[in-house]
Scaffold this active site. Structure first.
Site, PDB file in Angstrom:
ATOM      1  N   CYS A   1       4.747  21.947 -10.202  1.00 30.72           N
ATOM      2  CA  CYS A   1       4.049  22.117 -11.863  1.00 30.72           C
ATOM      3  C   CYS A   1       3.099  22.932 -10.807  1.00 30.72           C
ATOM      4  O   CYS A   1       2.206  23.469 -12.007  1.00 30.72           O
ATOM      5  CB  CYS A   1       4.059  20.660 -12.213  1.00 30.72           C
ATOM      6  SG  CYS A   1       2.418  20.073 -11.093  1.00 30.72           S
TER       7      CYS A   1
ATOM      8  N   SER B   1      -7.015  -7.178   9.797  1.00 29.01           N
ATOM      9  CA  SER B   1      -8.492  -7.939   9.757  1.00 29.01           C
ATOM     10  C   SER B   1      -8.612  -8.700   8.282  1.00 29.01           C
ATOM     11  O   SER B   1     -10.371  -9.528   8.347  1.00 29.01           O
ATOM     12  CB  SER B   1      -9.468  -6.491   9.523  1.00 29.01           C
ATOM     13  OG  SER B   1      -8.980  -6.064   9.105  1.00 29.01           O
TER      14      SER B   1
ATOM     15  N   HIS C   1       0.822  -0.664  -0.084  1.00 24.65           N
ATOM     16  CA  HIS C   1      -0.362   0.323   0.100  1.00 24.65           C
ATOM     17  C   HIS C   1       0.909   1.713   0.320  1.00 24.65           C
ATOM     18  O   HIS C   1      -0.202   1.888   0.027  1.00 24.65           O
ATOM     19  CB  HIS C   1      -0.632  -0.455   1.539  1.00 24.65           C
ATOM     20  CG  HIS C   1      -2.004  -0.842   0.534  1.00 24.65           C
ATOM     21  ND1 HIS C   1      -3.070  -1.917   2.430  1.00 24.65           N
ATOM     22  CD2 HIS C   1      -2.210  -1.951   0.041  1.00 24.65           C
ATOM     23  CE1 HIS C   1      -3.857  -1.990   1.410  1.00 24.65           C
ATOM     24  NE2 HIS C   1      -3.468  -2.572   0.585  1.00 24.65           N
TER      25      HIS C   1
END
Ligand code: APR
Length: 242
Positions: free
Chosen positions: A147, A186, A117
């Site tokens: 930018c 989990s 992740h």
């Protein structure tokens, strides 16, 4: 070492160990988990902040959450659970497939960590290709790219796909292991929660370490209802004794 009776006699046959870890393994380092009572931040549901939609709706709020998490995580130390996993490399091939973005497995000394992740150290531009690693605090949020567009944490949010090169490698490691230890997750978030299925297809032994029941507890060969910092050092001791 009664708790690990199931594998104690086969310990010499265990060559490849894969860990699948989640927020629970860092809970004893003082980093809150997402679900359960810990999952609230200033009365906001963490699950609702960790989405690409939340970021575009209110980048400042999401950045405030990340700023606080960055401060907490950068000050955190690996606990006995992370350290035990690193020490296990003396006895077998060990790969860590982690959903965590806190870098604590690497800090503990694990050499093969796949961050499914992303990482909280990393940032990227929401528009151009700019990427960087930043440990210092952002004084102005949301921070802006050269930018002109908004910078964002280089993490995977709900609604986004995992970095494909890392995910493909994770599948290969999971499919080839002898033993998979699933600690502190989990197992409700896809696709990381499919990794035990790949291990099972290889007839690997599946062990879950979690004080609470999970979606996949009934699929496990062994479930240890205790914390990872308590359990994992005992697991390493068993290798030392054999
Ligand atoms: N030791 C081991 N397990 C623990 C401990 C502990 N000390 N404390 C809590 N746990 C367990 C909980 O019982 C729970 O099952 O850790 C699990 C944490 O679950 P989640 O908060 O859902 O964390 P995780 O599974 O990592 O979440 C997956 O969701 O929000 C996203 O991207 C985020 O990577 C995260 C993903």
């Amino acid at each position: 070492m009664k708790m690990f009776e199931l594998i104690k006699d086969h310990i010499k046959d265990i060559k490849k160990i894969v860990f699948v870890t989640g927020a629970g393994i860092s809970q004893e380092s003082g980093i809150p988990t997402f679900r359960g009572k810990d999952g609230l931040w200033r009365n906001y549901d963490a699950m609702k902040l960790a989405t690409i939609g939340a970021f575009y709706d209110n980048p400042k709020l999401v950045w405030e959450w990340y700023n606080e998490r960055r401060k907490n995580i950068f000050g955190a130390l690996p606990n006995l659970g992370h350290k035990a996993i690193a020490e296990l490399e003396k006895f077998a091939d060990v790969v860590v497939l982690t959903q965590n973005i806190d870098g604590l497995h690497q800090k503990a000394g694990s050499s093969e960590v796949l961050e499914l992740h992303g990482s909280i150290i990393k940032i990227k531009c929401s528009v151009c290709n700019f990427k960087d690693e930043i440990m210092t605090e952002f004084s102005e949020i949301p921070p802006l790219c050269k930018c002109g567009n908004i910078l964002r944490p280089d993490v995977v949010w709900f609604g986004e796909s995992l970095p494909q090169d890392i995910w493909q490698k994770a599948i290969v490691f999971a499919s080839q292991c002898d033993l998979m230890i699933i600690a502190g997750t989990s197992l409700v978030v896809s696709p990381a929660n499919t990794l035990p299925i790949y291990a099972k297809q290889n007839n690997a032994v599946l062990i879950e370490i979690n004080p609470e029941n999970t979606e996949m507890s009934s699929e496990m060969d062994l479930v240890i209802r205790n914390t990872s910092a308590t359990t994992l050092p005992k697991f390493v001791s068993m290798f030392k004794e054999n």
